[in-house]
Design a protein around this motif. Structure first.
Motif, short mmCIF file in Angstrom:
data_model
loop_
_atom_site.label_atom_id
_atom_site.label_comp_id
_atom_site.label_asym_id
_atom_site.label_seq_id
_atom_site.Cartn_x
_atom_site.Cartn_y
_atom_site.Cartn_z
N GLY A 70 38.49 34.21 13.95
CA GLY A 70 40.06 34.81 13.39
C GLY A 70 39.82 35.00 12.14
N GLU A 71 40.94 35.62 11.59
CA GLU A 71 41.24 35.91 9.95
C GLU A 71 41.97 34.94 9.75
N VAL A 72 41.74 33.94 8.93
CA VAL A 72 42.27 32.68 8.37
C VAL A 72 42.88 33.00 6.46
N ARG A 73 43.68 32.95 6.21
CA ARG A 73 43.95 32.49 4.39
C ARG A 73 44.35 31.77 4.23
N ALA A 74 43.42 31.36 2.96
CA ALA A 74 43.62 30.28 2.07
C ALA A 74 43.99 29.81 0.93
N PRO A 75 45.10 29.57 0.34
CA PRO A 75 44.91 29.93 -1.39
C PRO A 75 44.21 29.21 -2.09
N VAL A 76 43.94 29.82 -2.66
CA VAL A 76 42.43 29.79 -3.81
C VAL A 76 42.97 30.29 -5.53
N GLU A 77 42.19 30.22 -6.02
CA GLU A 77 42.68 30.75 -7.72
C GLU A 77 41.35 30.86 -8.49
N VAL A 78 41.44 31.54 -9.15
CA VAL A 78 40.09 31.26 -10.14
C VAL A 78 40.58 30.60 -11.60
N ALA A 79 40.02 29.47 -12.02
CA ALA A 79 40.62 29.15 -13.05
C ALA A 79 38.99 29.24 -14.52
N ALA A 109 36.16 28.66 -12.13
CA ALA A 109 35.92 28.48 -11.39
C ALA A 109 36.62 27.96 -10.24
N LEU A 110 36.98 28.23 -8.94
CA LEU A 110 37.20 28.66 -8.35
C LEU A 110 38.84 26.99 -8.26
#
Length: 137
Positions: free
Chosen positions: A46-55, A62-63
């Protein structure tokens, strides 16, 4: 023990890692999707999304995940970027099915643990071979 078996187990796992826990349902869905992506035939994709930013840090980009599921996905993304995603495997033992990282040089590891699952399979195969042989007499 399955960390996602209970809400309290999931919350404890996330808290011990200083992460904000997603809902238990989201975590279970994410795990199923990841397992399917690495080849578990029993997992539901299944398609799943999660909040991840690049810093951008002093050490470079870095993730930066903001939730526990995001942290797991960030680790998966690192493996993919490094070309190590194929090293994530599912133990074929029916009574195990753990996901593991294959650290062998030639990427040939089959079992999550040779001491446990691999040994059980080798012992089972030996017993089967031994019972198939006709008795000498």
């Amino acid at each position: 023990m399955d960390t996602l078996a209970t809400e309290s187990g999931w919350l404890t796992w996330a808290r011990e890692r200083s992460l904000r826990a997603d809902s238990l349902a989201d975590a279970v869905h994410a795990r199923q999707s990841l397992r399917a992506a690495v080849g578990d035939p029993d997992a539901t994709p299944g398609e799943v999304r999660a909040p991840v930013e690049v810093a951008l840090t002093a050490d470079g980009p870095a993730l930066a995940p903001s939730t526990a599921v995001g942290a797991v996905f960030a680790a998966a993304a690192r493996l993919a970027v490094l070309g190590d995603w194929p090293r994530v495997k599912i133990c074929p033992a029916d009574d195990c099915r753990w996901a593991f990282y294959d650290e062998s040089r030639n990427r040939s590891r089959t079992w999550c643990s040779m001491k446990v699952c691999g040994n059980r399979q080798k012992a089972r195969a030996f017993r089967e071979r031994s019972t198939e042989r006709p008795a000498c007499g």
